[in-house]
Design an enzyme around this catalytic site. Structure first.
Site, PDB file in Angstrom:
ATOM      1  N   LYS A  60       5.842   5.624  -1.278  1.00  0.00           N
ATOM      2  CA  LYS A  60       6.688   6.495  -0.449  1.00  0.00           C
ATOM      3  C   LYS A  60       8.122   6.572  -0.975  1.00  0.00           C
ATOM      4  CE  LYS A  60       4.147   6.467   3.924  1.00  0.00           C
ATOM      5  NZ  LYS A  60       4.091   5.935   5.303  1.00  0.00           N
ATOM      6  N   HIS A  75       0.795  -1.240   0.000  1.00  0.00           N
ATOM      7  CA  HIS A  75       0.000   0.000   0.000  1.00  0.00           C
ATOM      8  C   HIS A  75       0.824   1.285   0.000  1.00  0.00           C
ATOM      9  CE1 HIS A  75       0.584  -0.529   4.383  1.00  0.00           C
ATOM     10  NE2 HIS A  75       0.382   0.771   4.500  1.00  0.00           N
ATOM     11  N   ASP A  76       1.987   1.256   0.642  1.00  0.00           N
ATOM     12  CA  ASP A  76       2.775   2.485   0.790  1.00  0.00           C
ATOM     13  C   ASP A  76       4.050   2.515  -0.042  1.00  0.00           C
ATOM     14  OD1 ASP A  76       1.318   4.212   2.405  1.00  0.00           O
ATOM     15  OD2 ASP A  76       2.123   3.415   4.286  1.00  0.00           O
ATOM     16  N   ASP A 124      -4.699  -0.151   8.033  1.00  0.00           N
ATOM     17  CA  ASP A 124      -3.530   0.730   8.138  1.00  0.00           C
ATOM     18  C   ASP A 124      -3.666   1.682   9.327  1.00  0.00           C
ATOM     19  OD1 ASP A 124      -1.072   1.921   7.299  1.00  0.00           O
ATOM     20  OD2 ASP A 124      -2.164   3.461   6.175  1.00  0.00           O
TER      21      ASP A 124
HETATM   22  P1  C2E Z   1       1.084   6.101   8.768  1.00  0.00           P
HETATM   23  O1  C2E Z   1       1.987   6.443   9.894  1.00  0.00           O
HETATM   24  O2  C2E Z   1       1.116   4.667   8.289  1.00  0.00           O
HETATM   25  O3  C2E Z   1      -0.381   6.456   9.192  1.00  0.00           O
HETATM   26  C1  C2E Z   1      -1.487   5.981   8.472  1.00  0.00           C
HETATM   27  C2  C2E Z   1      -2.748   6.731   8.838  1.00  0.00           C
HETATM   28  O4  C2E Z   1      -3.083   6.456  10.222  1.00  0.00           O
HETATM   29  C3  C2E Z   1      -2.666   8.240   8.771  1.00  0.00           C
HETATM   30  O5  C2E Z   1      -2.840   8.727   7.453  1.00  0.00           O
HETATM   31  C4  C2E Z   1      -3.840   8.627   9.657  1.00  0.00           C
HETATM   32  O6  C2E Z   1      -5.067   8.440   9.002  1.00  0.00           O
HETATM   33  C5  C2E Z   1      -3.754   7.581  10.766  1.00  0.00           C
HETATM   34  N1  C2E Z   1      -2.994   8.145  11.901  1.00  0.00           N
HETATM   35  C6  C2E Z   1      -1.672   7.949  12.183  1.00  0.00           C
HETATM   36  N2  C2E Z   1      -1.345   8.595  13.318  1.00  0.00           N
HETATM   37  C7  C2E Z   1      -2.470   9.203  13.778  1.00  0.00           C
HETATM   38  C8  C2E Z   1      -2.774  10.023  14.921  1.00  0.00           C
HETATM   39  O7  C2E Z   1      -1.915  10.321  15.780  1.00  0.00           O
HETATM   40  N3  C2E Z   1      -4.053  10.455  15.046  1.00  0.00           N
HETATM   41  C9  C2E Z   1      -5.029  10.129  14.134  1.00  0.00           C
HETATM   42  N4  C2E Z   1      -6.285  10.580  14.318  1.00  0.00           N
HETATM   43  N5  C2E Z   1      -4.776   9.369  13.038  1.00  0.00           N
HETATM   44  C10 C2E Z   1      -3.516   8.926  12.869  1.00  0.00           C
HETATM   45  P2  C2E Z   1      -2.316  10.192   7.087  1.00  0.00           P
HETATM   46  O8  C2E Z   1      -2.612  11.164   8.184  1.00  0.00           O
HETATM   47  O9  C2E Z   1      -2.858  10.518   5.738  1.00  0.00           O
HETATM   48  O10 C2E Z   1      -0.746  10.045   6.994  1.00  0.00           O
HETATM   49  C11 C2E Z   1      -0.143   9.318   5.959  1.00  0.00           C
HETATM   50  C12 C2E Z   1       1.288   9.070   6.275  1.00  0.00           C
HETATM   51  O11 C2E Z   1       1.980  10.339   6.388  1.00  0.00           O
HETATM   52  C13 C2E Z   1       1.535   8.390   7.630  1.00  0.00           C
HETATM   53  O12 C2E Z   1       1.414   7.012   7.497  1.00  0.00           O
HETATM   54  C14 C2E Z   1       2.960   8.846   7.918  1.00  0.00           C
HETATM   55  O13 C2E Z   1       3.901   8.088   7.171  1.00  0.00           O
HETATM   56  C15 C2E Z   1       2.978  10.264   7.374  1.00  0.00           C
HETATM   57  N6  C2E Z   1       2.678  11.252   8.433  1.00  0.00           N
HETATM   58  C16 C2E Z   1       1.474  11.755   8.758  1.00  0.00           C
HETATM   59  N7  C2E Z   1       1.586  12.665   9.736  1.00  0.00           N
HETATM   60  C17 C2E Z   1       2.899  12.744  10.053  1.00  0.00           C
HETATM   61  C18 C2E Z   1       3.663  13.530  10.991  1.00  0.00           C
HETATM   62  O14 C2E Z   1       3.150  14.361  11.750  1.00  0.00           O
HETATM   63  N8  C2E Z   1       5.034  13.357  11.017  1.00  0.00           N
HETATM   64  C19 C2E Z   1       5.645  12.463  10.173  1.00  0.00           C
HETATM   65  N9  C2E Z   1       6.967  12.338  10.265  1.00  0.00           N
HETATM   66  N10 C2E Z   1       4.954  11.711   9.282  1.00  0.00           N
HETATM   67  C20 C2E Z   1       3.605  11.850   9.213  1.00  0.00           C
HETATM   68 FE    FE Z   2      -0.251   5.521   3.112  1.00  0.00          FE
HETATM   69 FE    FE Z   3       1.003   2.317   6.234  1.00  0.00          FE
END
Ligand code: C2E
Ligand code: FE
Ligand code: FE
Ligand code: SIN
Ligand code: SIN
Length: 405
Positions: free
Chosen positions: A251, A247-248, A345
């Protein structure tokens, strides 16, 4: 010998069918199922050789597993030494088939003994066994099929015949070749994932395995409450696990400064991060197989939301501003596989520690998912998720993140 010709015909058909299965777990499931069918076995297990160990990879038991939650046994990772102490170990070590009338009445000269732990734990009574090695063309033993309790026409346990043995051995040769091939496909895909991981250290192999496994279990539960033919279910499952693991991979197209940022992303960085969906879709464009087209769907739509507030929507290929390009897709416009991975995810992201966030407590994760039913997530999938939560937890344990530091 007419009989032998008939056996070869059946085996030809089976060989064709199993050679089309790409996912190793679906393949093992099918191999064991077919071997049990032509030997009328009530139960069976499949072990794979991994290094110097024999790993308990699959188990089926018609008498015990009528209860759905027994699926979690699939994920129990037990292993034993390849030596002559256990029945399966003996077969892996010597390459000899064992045909046993009653495992509780083994000859005094046999080096192996029966491990009755599972019988004791489940009050199942193992009697007859037919245990065959899985041997490839190069004479390498890749595993063992253990067939248990052949049933006679009156459904009482009997003993395995010479014909059972002949068929099982011939079938095992074909199965071993298919297993080698599926392992190779998996190794290539894992390299692809590794490449993405090298770019993004917070995406671990364990995360990818969990998302793949959660996804198929959510789908399986969802599908079985909908009268979808078992054959179609199996086909979808086979493709889904691998496609979900990818899925990712988009990246790889995201810059290091964003990917490796330890803290919170700025709005601008987040907009660029969203591009990983479109980039992943690009990798699988011009699909040549069902696996490619499902992988393309999932890469593109795993951040869409049921209520239409997700991304990237109907893509305009505007790399500078992908999120703002258009409205998100909504409801059943989002492909099923994408809706499933969205849930798998996010569950995994919340329940795990990431470089930018701590792991959430389990109750908080579950209430978040419940609250987001009908908003972020497809409600029917949330329902399926909760009804198999025991299985989800077993997967989490099986593919736990490696301990660090
Ligand atoms: P990921 O870490 O695999 O997170 C997947 C999805 O899980 C996120 O999609 C979001 O819908 C949910 N999610 C993850 N952490 C939280 C949280 O603390 N609170 C809530 N309510 N939902 C959460 P999203 O937001 O579209 O992010 C996609 C990807 O972007 C993430 O994949 C991560 O790789 C990156 N990302 C997002 N926010 C941050 C951030 O603040 N810092 C960094 N370094 N990466 C981020
Ligand atoms: Fe993703
Ligand atoms: Fe993921
Ligand atoms: C097992 O089912 O895990 C072990 C049976 C045996 O080979 O002794
Ligand atoms: C099952 O879950 O019942 C079989 C394994 C799979 O889902 O592929």
């Amino acid at each position: 010998m007419e009989n032998e010709q008939f056996i070869h015909q059946i085996l030809e058909i089976l060989k064709k069918e199993i050679s089309q299965i790409k996912d190793i777990d679906s393949l093992l499931d099918r191999i064991l199922f077919e071997a049990r069918k032509f030997t009328a076995s009530d139960a069976g297990s499949l072990f794979l050789v991994e290094g110097t160990k024999l790993k308990f990879s699959y188990v089926q038991n018609d008498s015990l597993f009528k209860d759905l939650t027994f699926n979690k046994h699939l994920y129990s990772s037990q292993e034993m030494e390849i030596d002559d102490k256990s029945i399966a170990g003996y077969v892996a070590l010597t390459g000899q088939t064992l045909q046993i009338e009653d495992v509780y009445d083994l000859g005094p000269d046999e080096p192996y003994s029966f491990n009755s732990t599972y019988d004791l734990a489940s009050s199942y009574r193992t009697r007859s066994m037919l245990v065959v090695p899985l041997r490839t063309g190069e004479n390498k033993i890749v595993g063992v099929i253990q067939l248990i309790n052949t049933l006679q026409s009156d459904q009482t346990p009997g003993i395995y015949s010479q014909q059972h043995r002949l068929m099982a051995e011939l079938f095992a040769d074909q199965a071993a070749i298919a297993i080698e091939r599926a392992k190779m496909t998996r190794a290539i895909i894992l390299r692809m994932i590794k490449m993405a991981e090298l770019r993004d250290p917070k995406e671990t192999g364990a995360h990818v395995n969990r998302v793949g496994a959660y996804s198929i279990e959510i789908y399986h539960q969802w599908a079985r409450t909908r009268n979808i033919p078992e054959k179609d279910i199996k086909y979808f499952l086979d493709t889904l696990r691998i496609a979900a693991m990818l899925h990712d991979v988009g990246k790889v197209a995201i810059s290091d400064t964003i990917l490796k940022k330890p803290g919170k992303l700025t709005q601008e960085e987040y907009e660029l991060m969203k591009w990983h969906t479109v980039a992943g879709h690009e990798l699988f464009r011009d699909p040549t197989s069902d696996l490619d087209s499902m992988a393309a769907d999932i890469a593109l739509t795993h951040h869409e939301k049921w209520d239409g507030t997700g991304y990237p929507g109907h893509i305009k290929q505007d790399k500078e501003n992908p999120g703002a390009a258009s409205q998100g897709k909504k409801g059943e416009r989002i492909p099923l596989a994408g809706r499933i991975v969205a849930l798998a995810d996010v569950y995994d992201a919340l329940i795990s520690k990431r470089c930018y966030k701590d792991a959430w407590p389990e109750e908080k994760v579950l209430s978040h998912i419940q609250e987001q039913s009908g908003f972020h997530f497809d409600p029917s999938l949330v329902e399926a998720f909760f009804s198999i939560y025991e299985v989800i937890k077993a997967i989490r344990d099986k593919y736990a993140d490696p301990e660090t530091g």
